[in-house]
Design an enzyme around this catalytic site. Sequence first.
Site, PDB file in Angstrom:
ATOM      1  N   HIS A  56      31.415  46.086  42.463  1.00 15.84           N
ATOM      2  CA  HIS A  56      32.648  45.350  42.114  1.00 15.84           C
ATOM      3  C   HIS A  56      32.636  45.093  40.601  1.00 15.84           C
ATOM      4  O   HIS A  56      31.584  44.855  40.008  1.00 15.84           O
ATOM      5  CB  HIS A  56      32.717  44.034  42.890  1.00 15.84           C
ATOM      6  CG  HIS A  56      34.041  43.363  42.753  1.00 15.84           C
ATOM      7  ND1 HIS A  56      34.384  42.603  41.654  1.00 15.84           N
ATOM      8  CD2 HIS A  56      35.141  43.372  43.549  1.00 15.84           C
ATOM      9  CE1 HIS A  56      35.627  42.158  41.806  1.00 15.84           C
ATOM     10  NE2 HIS A  56      36.100  42.611  42.950  1.00 15.84           N
ATOM     11  N   GLU A  92      39.899  49.950  41.750  1.00 16.87           N
ATOM     12  CA  GLU A  92      40.366  48.637  41.314  1.00 16.87           C
ATOM     13  C   GLU A  92      40.455  48.612  39.792  1.00 16.87           C
ATOM     14  O   GLU A  92      39.440  48.390  39.118  1.00 16.87           O
ATOM     15  CB  GLU A  92      39.390  47.553  41.764  1.00 16.87           C
ATOM     16  CG  GLU A  92      39.206  47.458  43.258  1.00 16.87           C
ATOM     17  CD  GLU A  92      38.743  46.076  43.657  1.00 16.87           C
ATOM     18  OE1 GLU A  92      39.489  45.390  44.351  1.00 16.87           O
ATOM     19  OE2 GLU A  92      37.658  45.659  43.224  1.00 16.87           O
ATOM     20  N   GLY A 147      41.596  40.219  46.883  1.00 16.42           N
ATOM     21  CA  GLY A 147      40.868  39.013  46.500  1.00 16.42           C
ATOM     22  C   GLY A 147      41.675  37.771  46.851  1.00 16.42           C
ATOM     23  O   GLY A 147      41.633  37.266  47.973  1.00 16.42           O
ATOM     24  N   GLY A 148      42.459  37.298  45.901  1.00 21.56           N
ATOM     25  CA  GLY A 148      43.181  36.031  46.045  1.00 21.56           C
ATOM     26  C   GLY A 148      43.972  35.903  47.342  1.00 21.56           C
ATOM     27  O   GLY A 148      43.937  34.859  47.995  1.00 21.56           O
ATOM     28  N   GLU A 154      33.324  42.623  38.872  1.00 17.08           N
ATOM     29  CA  GLU A 154      32.712  41.356  38.443  1.00 17.08           C
ATOM     30  C   GLU A 154      31.194  41.483  38.409  1.00 17.08           C
ATOM     31  O   GLU A 154      30.527  40.896  37.555  1.00 17.08           O
ATOM     32  CB  GLU A 154      33.166  40.225  39.375  1.00 17.08           C
ATOM     33  CG  GLU A 154      34.624  39.853  39.115  1.00 17.08           C
ATOM     34  CD  GLU A 154      35.356  39.274  40.314  1.00 17.08           C
ATOM     35  OE1 GLU A 154      34.708  38.850  41.286  1.00 17.08           O
ATOM     36  OE2 GLU A 154      36.601  39.253  40.272  1.00 17.08           O
ATOM     37  N   GLY A 157      42.913  39.850  39.930  1.00 15.41           N
ATOM     38  CA  GLY A 157      43.060  38.409  39.731  1.00 15.41           C
ATOM     39  C   GLY A 157      44.030  38.039  38.628  1.00 15.41           C
ATOM     40  O   GLY A 157      44.079  36.886  38.200  1.00 15.41           O
ATOM     41  N   ASN A 197      38.017  40.254  50.000  1.00 15.32           N
ATOM     42  CA  ASN A 197      36.833  39.844  49.255  1.00 15.32           C
ATOM     43  C   ASN A 197      37.018  38.386  48.845  1.00 15.32           C
ATOM     44  O   ASN A 197      37.802  38.081  47.948  1.00 15.32           O
ATOM     45  CB  ASN A 197      36.692  40.746  48.007  1.00 15.32           C
ATOM     46  CG  ASN A 197      35.606  40.273  47.078  1.00 15.32           C
ATOM     47  OD1 ASN A 197      34.737  39.487  47.460  1.00 15.32           O
ATOM     48  ND2 ASN A 197      35.631  40.753  45.840  1.00 15.32           N
ATOM     49  N   TRP A 198      36.285  37.498  49.530  1.00 15.73           N
ATOM     50  CA  TRP A 198      36.484  36.063  49.284  1.00 15.73           C
ATOM     51  C   TRP A 198      35.795  35.593  48.010  1.00 15.73           C
ATOM     52  O   TRP A 198      35.955  34.442  47.622  1.00 15.73           O
ATOM     53  CB  TRP A 198      35.961  35.250  50.466  1.00 15.73           C
ATOM     54  CG  TRP A 198      36.645  35.537  51.777  1.00 15.73           C
ATOM     55  CD1 TRP A 198      37.735  36.332  52.003  1.00 15.73           C
ATOM     56  CD2 TRP A 198      36.278  35.009  53.062  1.00 15.73           C
ATOM     57  NE1 TRP A 198      38.064  36.343  53.328  1.00 15.73           N
ATOM     58  CE2 TRP A 198      37.185  35.542  54.006  1.00 15.73           C
ATOM     59  CE3 TRP A 198      35.279  34.150  53.503  1.00 15.73           C
ATOM     60  CZ2 TRP A 198      37.115  35.225  55.369  1.00 15.73           C
ATOM     61  CZ3 TRP A 198      35.200  33.833  54.855  1.00 15.73           C
ATOM     62  CH2 TRP A 198      36.115  34.368  55.770  1.00 15.73           C
ATOM     63  N   LYS A 199      34.989  36.434  47.417  1.00 12.14           N
ATOM     64  CA  LYS A 199      34.228  36.067  46.208  1.00 12.14           C
ATOM     65  C   LYS A 199      33.468  34.749  46.483  1.00 12.14           C
ATOM     66  O   LYS A 199      32.997  34.550  47.582  1.00 12.14           O
ATOM     67  CB  LYS A 199      35.149  35.966  44.995  1.00 12.14           C
ATOM     68  CG  LYS A 199      36.051  37.198  44.863  1.00 12.14           C
ATOM     69  CD  LYS A 199      36.772  37.255  43.563  1.00 12.14           C
ATOM     70  CE  LYS A 199      37.728  38.447  43.589  1.00 12.14           C
ATOM     71  NZ  LYS A 199      38.333  38.723  42.310  1.00 12.14           N
ATOM     72  N   SER A 243      45.443  42.521  42.731  1.00  9.92           N
ATOM     73  CA  SER A 243      46.636  41.682  42.968  1.00  9.92           C
ATOM     74  C   SER A 243      47.534  42.204  44.083  1.00  9.92           C
ATOM     75  O   SER A 243      48.762  42.122  44.000  1.00  9.92           O
ATOM     76  CB  SER A 243      47.418  41.483  41.660  1.00  9.92           C
ATOM     77  OG  SER A 243      46.611  40.860  40.683  1.00  9.92           O
TER      78      SER A 243
HETATM   79  C1  PEP Z   1      39.125  41.913  44.054  1.00 12.02           C
HETATM   80  O1  PEP Z   1      38.458  40.921  43.881  1.00 12.02           O
HETATM   81  O2  PEP Z   1      38.572  42.954  44.393  1.00 12.02           O
HETATM   82  C2  PEP Z   1      40.570  41.839  43.851  1.00 12.02           C
HETATM   83  C3  PEP Z   1      41.266  42.935  43.951  1.00 12.02           C
HETATM   84  O3  PEP Z   1      41.109  40.603  43.593  1.00 12.02           O
HETATM   85  P1  PEP Z   1      42.686  40.216  43.540  1.00 12.02           P
HETATM   86  O4  PEP Z   1      43.313  40.744  44.792  1.00 12.02           O
HETATM   87  O5  PEP Z   1      42.709  38.731  43.454  1.00 12.02           O
HETATM   88  O6  PEP Z   1      43.250  40.883  42.319  1.00 12.02           O
END
Ligand code: PEP
Length: 250
Positions: free
Chosen positions: A95, A167, A233-234, A97, A173, A9-11, A212
Site C-alpha cells: 500500500h 491506486e 479506504g474512507g 502508505e 484519501g 481498507n480500514w487503515k 476516493s
Molecule cells: C486506500 O486506502 O487504499 C484508499 C483508496 O483510500 P480512499 O478510498 O480513502 O482514497
Amino acid sequence: MRKILVAGNWKMHGSKAMVSELLEGLLAGSSADGKADLLVFPPFPYLPLTESVLAGTHIRYGGQNLNPNAQGAHTGETSGGMLKDFGCHYALVGHSERRAIYGESDHDVALRFKAALDAGLHPILCVGETLEEREEGQTEAVVARQLDAVIEFVGIESFRKAVIAYEPVWAIGTGLTATPEQAQSVHAFIRDKLTSLNVIIAGQLRILYGGSVNGSNAAELFAQSDIDGGLVGGASLTAEAFLAIYSAID
Ligand code: PEP
C-alpha cells in the site's frame, strides 16, 4: 468472467463497537450470491472479533500488511501464518502508505508478496504513481517498475492467486478520483503487461481501482473493461457508505 471484488481498507480506524456494528451491517446488506465479492481489512487487533463475526459467511477478510518472515525476533510484527490462523484469506502488500511512510521498497514488497503466498494467502499488490510522477509522464514506468520487482522475484505463475490494486497516490484519501478513462488506461496497461507473460493468468486476474471510490463514482469506474472492483479506504468505514458501492454494481 471476473467477478467484481469490493475491498475495504480500514487503515488505523476502529473500535470493538465500531467493528461489530460495521460487520453486522455488511452481513445484513449483502449476500453470497450478490454481484460482487466483499472483503475487509481490519486493523490486526480486531481480527479475532472479525473472525468471530465473519467465519462461515460470504464476507472475506485479511491483514493490512505482513512481515516477510514466518516467525522470529521481529518485535511488533505479524506473520502471514498468524493472519491465516485467524481465518484471513488475503493480505495487502505495498500500500502506498506503507511505501511512503514506512519506507517499504519495491523489494520489501516482493518479499511480503511471497510471504503471503507461502502462508496460503492471496496477496493484493498495490501499485500507483504520485502526482509528480504522473505530471512527469512517468505513470506507466512507475507501475511497470513496481510490478517487475514482484514478477522477477516470484514469477508470473504466482499471480494466479493474486489481485492487483492500481491506486494513484494522488487519489487516495484526497477526494480526487481518477476519471474512468484515466483508470482504465492504466488497468489496460497492467493487463497487457501481464498478458505478454501469461495470457490465461492475465485474463483471470482481478485488477482493482483505489482512490476516493464512493457510491457515486463506483458504477462508472467498475463498468470499465479492465476494472474489476475497488480498494476503498474512507468509504469503507460505515456499512452504509460501503454498501452503497456494493449496490452500485449492475
Ligand atoms: C486506500 O486506502 O487504499 C484508499 C483508496 O483510500 P480512499 O478510498 O480513502 O482514497
